[in-house]
Write a protein that holds these residues in place. Structure first.
Motif, PDB file in Angstrom:
ATOM      1  N   ASP A  72       0.897  -1.037   0.064  1.00  0.00           N
ATOM      2  CA  ASP A  72       0.144  -0.121  -0.036  1.00  0.00           C
ATOM      3  C   ASP A  72       0.882   1.289  -0.013  1.00  0.00           C
ATOM      4  OD1 ASP A  72      -1.807   1.933   0.443  1.00  0.00           O
ATOM      5  OD2 ASP A  72      -2.827   0.882   1.805  1.00  0.00           O
ATOM      6  N   THR A  73       0.898   2.017  -1.142  1.00  0.00           N
ATOM      7  CA  THR A  73       1.536   3.086  -1.159  1.00  0.00           C
ATOM      8  C   THR A  73       1.016   4.211  -0.284  1.00  0.00           C
ATOM      9  OG1 THR A  73       0.198   4.028  -3.051  1.00  0.00           O
ATOM     10  CG2 THR A  73       2.095   2.897  -3.659  1.00  0.00           C
ATOM     11  N   GLY A  74      -0.079   4.221   0.301  1.00  0.00           N
ATOM     12  CA  GLY A  74      -0.949   5.310   0.977  1.00  0.00           C
ATOM     13  C   GLY A  74      -1.536   6.417  -0.014  1.00  0.00           C
ATOM     14  N   HIS A  75      -1.098   6.110  -1.296  1.00  0.00           N
ATOM     15  CA  HIS A  75      -1.767   7.096  -2.014  1.00  0.00           C
ATOM     16  C   HIS A  75      -2.993   6.633  -3.076  1.00  0.00           C
ATOM     17  CE1 HIS A  75       2.036   9.738  -2.151  1.00  0.00           C
ATOM     18  NE2 HIS A  75       1.432  10.094  -0.714  1.00  0.00           N
ATOM     19  N   ASN A  76      -3.320   5.410  -2.558  1.00  0.00           N
ATOM     20  CA  ASN A  76      -4.439   4.615  -3.345  1.00  0.00           C
ATOM     21  C   ASN A  76      -5.922   5.404  -3.322  1.00  0.00           C
ATOM     22  OD1 ASN A  76      -3.196   2.105  -4.382  1.00  0.00           O
ATOM     23  ND2 ASN A  76      -2.807   2.063  -2.100  1.00  0.00           N
ATOM     24  N   PHE A  77      -6.723   5.036  -4.373  1.00  0.00           N
ATOM     25  CA  PHE A  77      -7.966   5.485  -4.134  1.00  0.00           C
ATOM     26  C   PHE A  77      -8.697   4.601  -2.912  1.00  0.00           C
ATOM     27  CE2 PHE A  77      -6.960   6.234  -8.563  1.00  0.00           C
ATOM     28  CZ  PHE A  77      -7.710   7.135  -9.049  1.00  0.00           C
ATOM     29  N   PRO A  78      -9.368   5.662  -2.056  1.00  0.00           N
ATOM     30  CA  PRO A  78     -10.117   5.016  -0.874  1.00  0.00           C
ATOM     31  C   PRO A  78     -11.092   4.012  -1.393  1.00  0.00           C
ATOM     32  CG  PRO A  78     -10.314   7.403  -1.151  1.00  0.00           C
ATOM     33  CD  PRO A  78      -9.386   7.111  -2.018  1.00  0.00           C
ATOM     34  N   GLU A  79     -11.645   4.199  -2.304  1.00  0.00           N
ATOM     35  CA  GLU A  79     -12.888   3.291  -2.999  1.00  0.00           C
ATOM     36  C   GLU A  79     -12.041   1.835  -3.284  1.00  0.00           C
ATOM     37  OE1 GLU A  79     -11.937   6.207  -4.032  1.00  0.00           O
ATOM     38  OE2 GLU A  79     -13.732   7.271  -5.172  1.00  0.00           O
ATOM     39  N   ILE A  88      -2.425  -9.635   3.736  1.00  0.00           N
ATOM     40  CA  ILE A  88      -1.171  -9.016   4.302  1.00  0.00           C
ATOM     41  C   ILE A  88      -1.068  -7.577   3.643  1.00  0.00           C
ATOM     42  CG2 ILE A  88       1.282  -9.034   4.786  1.00  0.00           C
ATOM     43  CD1 ILE A  88       1.179 -12.168   4.222  1.00  0.00           C
ATOM     44  N   VAL A  89      -0.919  -6.586   4.576  1.00  0.00           N
ATOM     45  CA  VAL A  89      -0.887  -5.072   3.858  1.00  0.00           C
ATOM     46  C   VAL A  89       0.859  -4.709   4.585  1.00  0.00           C
ATOM     47  CG1 VAL A  89      -1.490  -2.871   3.569  1.00  0.00           C
ATOM     48  CG2 VAL A  89      -3.073  -4.691   3.733  1.00  0.00           C
ATOM     49  N   ARG A  90       1.414  -4.321   3.753  1.00  0.00           N
ATOM     50  CA  ARG A  90       2.607  -3.649   4.025  1.00  0.00           C
ATOM     51  C   ARG A  90       2.699  -2.315   3.660  1.00  0.00           C
ATOM     52  NH1 ARG A  90       2.472  -6.205   7.490  1.00  0.00           N
ATOM     53  NH2 ARG A  90       3.826  -7.708   8.391  1.00  0.00           N
ATOM     54  N   TYR A  91       3.074  -1.227   4.168  1.00  0.00           N
ATOM     55  CA  TYR A  91       3.013   0.071   3.720  1.00  0.00           C
ATOM     56  C   TYR A  91       4.338   0.846   3.482  1.00  0.00           C
ATOM     57  CZ  TYR A  91      -1.560  -0.573   6.050  1.00  0.00           C
ATOM     58  OH  TYR A  91      -2.688  -1.094   6.515  1.00  0.00           O
ATOM     59  N   VAL A  92       4.204   1.612   2.395  1.00  0.00           N
ATOM     60  CA  VAL A  92       5.501   2.390   1.867  1.00  0.00           C
ATOM     61  C   VAL A  92       5.821   3.440   2.768  1.00  0.00           C
ATOM     62  CG1 VAL A  92       6.319   3.845   0.105  1.00  0.00           C
ATOM     63  CG2 VAL A  92       4.721   1.837  -0.609  1.00  0.00           C
ATOM     64  N   GLN A  93       4.615   3.886   3.261  1.00  0.00           N
ATOM     65  CA  GLN A  93       4.871   4.989   4.726  1.00  0.00           C
ATOM     66  C   GLN A  93       5.848   4.313   5.651  1.00  0.00           C
ATOM     67  OE1 GLN A  93       3.431   8.144   4.576  1.00  0.00           O
ATOM     68  NE2 GLN A  93       4.917   8.484   6.169  1.00  0.00           N
ATOM     69  N   ASP A  94       5.614   3.032   6.094  1.00  0.00           N
ATOM     70  CA  ASP A  94       6.844   2.728   6.851  1.00  0.00           C
ATOM     71  C   ASP A  94       8.117   2.789   6.238  1.00  0.00           C
ATOM     72  OD1 ASP A  94       4.413   2.140   8.803  1.00  0.00           O
ATOM     73  OD2 ASP A  94       4.276   0.213   8.096  1.00  0.00           O
ATOM     74  N   SER A  95       8.418   2.228   5.093  1.00  0.00           N
ATOM     75  CA  SER A  95       9.616   2.408   4.542  1.00  0.00           C
ATOM     76  C   SER A  95      10.279   3.840   4.609  1.00  0.00           C
ATOM     77  CB  SER A  95       9.672   1.757   3.226  1.00  0.00           C
ATOM     78  OG  SER A  95       9.109   0.396   3.097  1.00  0.00           O
ATOM     79  N   ILE A  96       9.307   4.651   4.331  1.00  0.00           N
ATOM     80  CA  ILE A  96       9.679   6.188   4.390  1.00  0.00           C
ATOM     81  C   ILE A  96      10.071   6.611   5.738  1.00  0.00           C
ATOM     82  CG2 ILE A  96       8.828   8.521   4.077  1.00  0.00           C
ATOM     83  CD1 ILE A  96       7.077   7.491   1.939  1.00  0.00           C
ATOM     84  N   ASP A  97       9.158   6.258   7.006  1.00  0.00           N
ATOM     85  CA  ASP A  97       9.527   6.441   8.240  1.00  0.00           C
ATOM     86  C   ASP A  97      10.840   5.869   8.622  1.00  0.00           C
ATOM     87  OD1 ASP A  97       7.136   7.943   8.042  1.00  0.00           O
ATOM     88  OD2 ASP A  97       6.092   6.145   9.079  1.00  0.00           O
ATOM     89  N   GLU A  98      10.992   4.651   8.203  1.00  0.00           N
ATOM     90  CA  GLU A  98      12.428   4.019   8.380  1.00  0.00           C
ATOM     91  C   GLU A  98      13.686   4.376   7.750  1.00  0.00           C
ATOM     92  OE1 GLU A  98      11.499  -0.108   7.953  1.00  0.00           O
ATOM     93  OE2 GLU A  98       9.593   0.050   9.211  1.00  0.00           O
ATOM     94  N   ASN A  99      13.390   5.519   7.028  1.00  0.00           N
ATOM     95  CA  ASN A  99      14.400   6.049   6.275  1.00  0.00           C
ATOM     96  C   ASN A  99      15.138   5.048   5.171  1.00  0.00           C
ATOM     97  OD1 ASN A  99      14.344   8.920   6.890  1.00  0.00           O
ATOM     98  ND2 ASN A  99      15.518   8.250   8.866  1.00  0.00           N
ATOM     99  N   LYS A 100      14.161   4.026   4.768  1.00  0.00           N
ATOM    100  CA  LYS A 100      14.529   3.166   3.826  1.00  0.00           C
ATOM    101  C   LYS A 100      14.684   3.962   2.185  1.00  0.00           C
ATOM    102  CE  LYS A 100      14.196  -1.145   6.025  1.00  0.00           C
ATOM    103  NZ  LYS A 100      13.394  -2.233   6.655  1.00  0.00           N
ATOM    104  N   VAL A 101      13.588   4.505   1.926  1.00  0.00           N
ATOM    105  CA  VAL A 101      13.331   5.223   0.862  1.00  0.00           C
ATOM    106  C   VAL A 101      12.893   6.736   1.277  1.00  0.00           C
ATOM    107  CG1 VAL A 101      12.312   3.442  -0.568  1.00  0.00           C
ATOM    108  CG2 VAL A 101      10.916   4.505   1.017  1.00  0.00           C
ATOM    109  N   GLN A 102      13.275   7.539   0.074  1.00  0.00           N
ATOM    110  CA  GLN A 102      12.766   8.949   0.469  1.00  0.00           C
ATOM    111  C   GLN A 102      11.688   9.470  -0.473  1.00  0.00           C
ATOM    112  OE1 GLN A 102      15.898  11.551  -0.303  1.00  0.00           O
ATOM    113  NE2 GLN A 102      16.549  11.775   1.722  1.00  0.00           N
ATOM    114  N   GLU A 103      10.849  10.177   0.046  1.00  0.00           N
ATOM    115  CA  GLU A 103       9.528  10.560  -0.715  1.00  0.00           C
ATOM    116  C   GLU A 103      10.157  11.325  -2.196  1.00  0.00           C
ATOM    117  OE1 GLU A 103       6.079  10.342  -0.823  1.00  0.00           O
ATOM    118  OE2 GLU A 103       6.080  10.822   1.094  1.00  0.00           O
ATOM    119  N   GLU A 104       9.562  11.448  -3.174  1.00  0.00           N
ATOM    120  CA  GLU A 104      10.248  12.248  -4.333  1.00  0.00           C
ATOM    121  C   GLU A 104       9.598  13.655  -4.147  1.00  0.00           C
ATOM    122  OE1 GLU A 104      10.229   8.621  -7.544  1.00  0.00           O
ATOM    123  OE2 GLU A 104       8.553  10.264  -7.775  1.00  0.00           O
ATOM    124  N   ALA A 105      10.212  14.612  -4.816  1.00  0.00           N
ATOM    125  CA  ALA A 105       9.867  15.936  -4.688  1.00  0.00           C
ATOM    126  C   ALA A 105       9.391  16.351  -5.965  1.00  0.00           C
ATOM    127  CB  ALA A 105      10.939  16.714  -4.135  1.00  0.00           C
TER     128      ALA A 105
END
Lengths: 298, 414
Positions: free
Chosen positions: A61-68, A85-102
């Motif tokens: 789950d990127t966290g940017h999906n359509f809620p529907e 099973i759901v795993r969140y990209v937000q968690d990877s960002i919080d753990e500094n494994k990836v960086q949000e694009e600007a």
């Protein structure tokens, strides 16, 4: 069944799903709640009936999906009685494994890869079943049904296993991983025809609805908090539908009044545009998807 | 809708990608995105004619080198037919990919450059089409625009092709036609430059092909998995999930299973919630039997008739080698037919075939990449299979390297 051609494709997909279940120790089906994964879920039901579907579903789950789509995902999983099973990209960002694009084109699509590879390691999945189709994109057209990935999830197109007569070899070394694609040979039209035939439910975003949109570079993008809106963007409201459903930030909408599967099918076939044409991420360069695939993306 | 699977093969620069691009373009099957790409690339290269090759070459390395490296699958449909084209690379080092691409096809298109005539690769492609028992072969003599659409040139190549076909002594339906993929002659639109050719266009030939189901073959069923179900709808359900390899089965038929040799009767043929009266080649179903006999993944279910008798521990076979590491006498490999598996050993390498003159058998001490060789194999446990010439689907096997796990060979049982 009346549709001979779909029956053939269904035969092939069921065969592949059963080979996956038999040849691997711990499969998982990647399930986003989009149309292709919904077709995959139905095929899995058919392949294993009257046994239960012998693997979990997983959504990155990127966290940017359509809620529907997310609501629909949860509902269908409950109906099918499978473990999600759901795993969140937000968690990877919080753990500094990836960086949000600007910037205004920022998207989380490419970031998914890291979260996916981590989840594969966490659960020890030796095969991920995906709903990718060869007709979607040029580098996808080159995929095998069983695509072997190394420790880093990388795709080596020069070292693909031949699959003569659709004989599938899923033997791997420890640490390696396979991506299996049971609907490789389906086209977008086949998917919609199958949805109609099997009377499958879809998230509402696939059908025409009124929506607030951002018009950018000639494309219509759903208005959302995830989108970095800039001055040149125009905001308008229209009757639209989505032909492919990825992240809200990188999936373009089509002006449409098609509110049933029949109408969507008719409208898609009359359109000369490709489905992937609505994926803004693929437009970054001619090899955008191939580059992501080599890095472990689906 | 008829589903037709085609494979294309040609040597490097024969214009294979352009031919496919032309077929899609003139059938009005390109998407807007593809059309834009074609126009953009054509402009970049400064060509007078459309560069239609850009539609199929999907990988960066392919576009850079201007060659096809791996099989691409292309899908398009017309009012009456759906086509799946396996576009296989022409270069000799990618022969393995051609075998993969052509193995599921019914028809293969072999391109011949009108300026060059038949090349070593053409013989190889044709030989593989024969080996894979395709229903038909279409020879497109391409680049006719570069030989001034000369009828004599075409006729000369047609004779070369006919000689090649008759030399092999195999009966395979084939067609030969002159085309120019670049200019569009005889691909979909009849050529105005070659009025001397009165036969069908490539598109017309393709629409004439029908896929054949091998229902007349003996019944063979490859058990992939055993299903047990115990729930409100099913009490003590035991079924065998798999795909009908060949032939037809009906409820009530008496069957024999291997490796046990036990017999029983089919009580149910199921596909999801549907209970069927019969199933035939390629159908994925679940079979239930009257007796509790020993059946697991890798078992074969056959009709209990005289044809279902032999399990083999030793066999001769033609093998196409797909790996860079050569095979030697004594090489140990995993032998795989559907869900059936055994260890195997190459007892002897009998001879290697030269595709350019297939009757000419070469002796060799090892089988190298792209070699087509006849070998004797010994299996660690008996496997039920047919000879490839009698039953294509149940006579073909994979060889897997037990160390690297790579698929190293595809074989056809004698």
């Amino acid at each position: 069944m009346t549709n001979k051609h779909l029956y053939k494709l269904e035969n092939e997909s069921i065969y592949i799903l059963r080979e996956v279940a038999a040849q691997f120790k711990k499969p998982v089906l990647l399930f986003s709640g989009g149309k292709d994964s919904i077709v995959m879920a139905r095929l899995a039901q058919k392949a294993f009936y009257p046994s239960k579907i012998p693997f979990s579903f997983m959504h990155i789950d990127t966290g940017h999906n359509f809620p529907e789509t997310i609501a629909f995902r949860d509902e269908i999983v409950k109906k099918l009685d499978v473990n999600l099973i759901v795993r969140y990209v937000q968690d990877s960002i919080d753990e500094n494994k990836v960086q949000e694009e600007a910037g205004k084109y920022a998207s989380r699509n490419a970031l998914q890869t890291v979260t996916l590879l981590d989840a594969i390691e966490e659960f020890g999945f030796d095969v991920c079943i995906g709903g990718a189709r060869r007709d979607e994109e040029k580098s996808r057209a080159k995929e095998r049904i069983f695509s072997v990935r190394d420790d880093f999830g990388q795709w080596d197109y020069k070292n693909q296993r031949p699959e003569p007569f659709q004989m599938l070899n899923g033997k791997i070394q420890f640490g390696e991983n396979v991506r299996a694609f049971p609907i490789s040979n389906w086209t977008e039209e086949d998917i919609w025809t199958y949805i109609l035939q099997e009377n499958l439910d879809l998230p509402t975003v696939y059908f025409a609805h009124q929506r607030k949109l951002v018009k950018r570079d000639g494309a219509l993008i759903a208005h959302s908090d995830f989108l970095n809106i800039v001055e040149s963007d125009e905001i308008e409201e229209q009757s639209v539908r989505f032909r492919t459903v990825g992240d809200m930030t990188c999936t373009a909408a089509f002006l449409s009044t098609a509110d049933t599967v029949e109408k969507v099918l008719k409208e898609n076939m009359a359109s000369k545009h490709s489905e992937r044409g609505a994926r803004i991420d693929d437009k970054r360069s001619e090899s955008a998807l191939e580059d992501r695939k080599k890095g472990g993306y689906f | 809708m008829e589903l037709v699977r085609i494979s294309t093969a040609g040597s490097v620069d024969d214009g294979k990608s352009t031919l496919i691009g032309r077929l899609l373009h003139d059938n009005n099957a390109l998407t807007k995105e593809q059309e834009t790409l074609v126009l953009q690339k054509t402009k970049e290269k400064g060509w007078d004619d459309l560069d239609l090759s850009v539609i199929t070459d999907g990988l960066v390395a392919e576009r850079e080198q201007g060659i096809t490296i791996d099989v691409a699958h292309i899908y398009f449909s017309t009012d009456t037919h759906k086509f799946i084209i396996a576009d296989s690379p022409g270069h000799i080092e990618y022969t393995r990919n051609m075998v993969t691409g052509a193995s599921t096809a019914e028809t293969s298109i072999i391109l011949v450059d009108a300026r060059k005539g038949l090349l070593e690769q053409s013989f190889r492609h044709f030989f593989i089409s024969i080996l894979l028992k395709l229903d038909s072969v279409i020879f497109c003599v391409n680049k006719m625009d570069l030989v001034d659409y000369d009828e004599d040139r075409f006729l000369k190549i047609a004779i070369e092709i006919k000689n090649m076909v008759s030399d092999l002594g195999e009966k395979i339906p084939f067609k030969i036609l002159p085309v120019s993929s670049l200019k569009g002659d005889n691909v979909v639109v009849k050529s105005k430059k070659m009025k001397w050719y009165t036969g069908p266009t490539l598109n017309e030939i393709l629409h004439d092909s029908n896929s054949k189901k091998s229902v007349k073959q003996p019944f063979r069923f490859d058990v992939q998995q055993v299903y047990h179900a115990q729930n409100k709808d099913f009490v003590d359900f035991r079924g065998f999930a798999g795909r009908v390899v060949s032939g037809t089965i009906s409820t009530g038929d008496r069957v024999r299973t291997f490796p046990s040799g036990n017999e029983s009767v089919v009580t149910e043929i199921r596909r999801y919630t549907d209970v069927l009266n019969e199933a035939s080649a390629d159908d994925s179903v679940v079979l239930s039997l009257a007796d509790e006999i020993d059946i697991s993944r890798g078992s074969t279910i056959c009709l209990a008739d005289s044809s279902a008798t032999k399990e083999q521990k030793e066999l001769s076979a033609t093998v196409v080698w797909l790996d860079e590491k050569p095979a030697l006498q004594g090489s140990k490999l995993i032998f795989k037919v559907g869900a059936r598996e055994s260890l195997s050993k190459i007892q002897s390498i009998n001879y290697t075939i030269d595709p350019a003159s297939p009757k000419n058998h070469l002796t060799s001490s090892q089988i190298e990449l792209n070699d087509i060789s006849n070998v004797d194999l010994k299996l660690s446990k008996p496997i039920f299979m047919d000879s490839y010439s009698e039953n294509k689907k149940n006579g073909v096997f994979l060889l897997v390297d037990p160390q690297s796990n790579a698929t190293v060979g595809v074989g056809f049982a004698d």
